[in-house]
Scaffold this motif. Structure first.
Motif, PDB file in Angstrom:
ATOM      1  N   THR A   1       2.411   1.754  -3.479  1.00  0.00           N
ATOM      2  CA  THR A   1       1.588   2.060  -4.279  1.00  0.00           C
ATOM      3  C   THR A   1       1.264   3.804  -4.279  1.00  0.00           C
ATOM      4  O   THR A   1       1.084   4.498  -5.201  1.00  0.00           O
ATOM      5  CB  THR A   1       0.144   1.487  -3.872  1.00  0.00           C
ATOM      6  OG1 THR A   1       0.359   0.144  -4.334  1.00  0.00           O
ATOM      7  CG2 THR A   1      -0.991   2.147  -4.966  1.00  0.00           C
ATOM      8  N   GLN A   2       1.046   4.212  -3.057  1.00  0.00           N
ATOM      9  CA  GLN A   2       1.123   5.694  -2.661  1.00  0.00           C
ATOM     10  C   GLN A   2       2.185   6.439  -3.203  1.00  0.00           C
ATOM     11  O   GLN A   2       2.250   7.518  -3.752  1.00  0.00           O
ATOM     12  CB  GLN A   2       0.543   5.944  -1.189  1.00  0.00           C
ATOM     13  CG  GLN A   2      -0.675   5.381  -0.665  1.00  0.00           C
ATOM     14  CD  GLN A   2      -0.919   5.451   0.549  1.00  0.00           C
ATOM     15  OE1 GLN A   2      -0.580   6.370   1.236  1.00  0.00           O
ATOM     16  NE2 GLN A   2      -1.708   4.396   1.250  1.00  0.00           N
TER      17      GLN A   2
ATOM     18  N   SER B   1       0.720  -1.439   0.047  1.00  0.00           N
ATOM     19  CA  SER B   1      -0.053  -0.083  -0.191  1.00  0.00           C
ATOM     20  C   SER B   1       0.850   1.135   0.091  1.00  0.00           C
ATOM     21  O   SER B   1       0.573   2.068  -0.772  1.00  0.00           O
ATOM     22  CB  SER B   1      -0.892   0.116   1.169  1.00  0.00           C
ATOM     23  OG  SER B   1      -1.806   1.222   1.230  1.00  0.00           O
TER      24      SER B   1
END
Length: 273
Positions: free
Chosen positions: A205-206, A202
């Protein structure tokens, strides 16, 4: 200590990229980006040392030895980097370049969301059987959509119905890749590390989204300022700026497709202990 090093390793390259244009691209901005390399190495050393002592690292470096996990993280950076930048740059083009309002801009972009909804269930359903084939196809479709959109920009300002075609194609690719990527990347991670691995994915991804906005936004605004300085209209300048960024966005998706192709053919093929 580990969390502080991780945050520093992220900020060092992103801050000069985001603020570099306003700062006038000073030499020390490049130095900050270069400093991210030894800081990242120090972070991994610290985490490895902490794990060896039985501590709880932010990121266990042993996870990076798992092929699917490492390649999935590497692919997520360009894929979500291009995705995050695309919506920003397209919105700027539609509003400042073609004079559309926020509501009309949202309607123009709607086919992208429709496409992702149509294929998200398909991607998850066939991820176990088709494995990387689904992911690679999902990365190549947005690349094709960027090139199709680039071709449309060379003529008169395209209508919303015309823009719907490349946007729908891009959304179909997102639906195939994004939901399945999580399952494929985490398939070979031990259950005890699943939470940490999911958090890392996550975060990456950011990070990819932020880096994409910084890098591709720099390409967009550099061309925009240059074209406006030459006396072009706002419409022509924004068209040129988007056209300058689209090949780089397509290249990001292509790089992601290559990395995804290197994944194990099936998720269960991950055998690294």
């Amino acid at each position: 200590m580990g969390a502080a090093l991780a945050a520093t390793a992220v900020v060092l390259p992103l801050l000069p990229l985001i603020q570099g244009r306003d700062w006038g691209w000073p030499w020390w901005g490049t130095a900050l980006m270069a400093l991210a390399v030894p800081v990242t190495a120090l972070f991994l050393w610290w985490e490895r040392r902490l794990a060896a002592r039985g501590g709880q690292p932010v990121l266990d470096p042993a996870l990076l030895r798992r092929r699917a996990f490492a390649l999935g993280l590497a692919a997520a950076l360009p894929f979500f980097g291009a995705l995050g930048a695309f919506f920003l740059l397209l919105s700027l083009y539609l509003q400042a370049g073609t004079g559309r309002g926020p509501w009309e801009t949202g309607l123009v972009i709607l086919p992208f969301a429709v496409g992702s909804v149509l294929t998200s269930g398909i991607g998850v359903r066939f991820a176990d059987r088709a494995g990387r084939a689904v992911l690679v196809s999902g990365a190549l479709l947005p690349a094709a959509s960027q090139l199709l959109l680039l071709a449309l920009l060379h003529g008169p300002a395209p209508a919303a119905t015309v823009l719907a075609v490349p946007l729908l194609v891009g959304g179909l690719g997102l639906g195939l890749t994004a939901p399945s990527l999580v399952n494929v990347v985490l398939a070979g991670v031990p259950a005890r590390d699943a939470g940490a691995a999911g958090g890392v994915l996550s975060t990456v991804t950011q990070l990819g989204g932020a880096a994409g906005v910084a890098v591709l936004g720099t390409v967009f605004f550099a061309r925009l300022e240059h074209t406006l300085a030459d006396g072009a209209t706002a419409a022509a300048a924004h068209t040129e700026a988007l056209a300058a960024a689209l090949p780089w966005q397509a290249a990001c998706y292509a790089v992601a497709a290559v990395l995804l192709f290197l994944l194990p053919a099936r998720t269960h093929e991950e055998t690294t202990p």
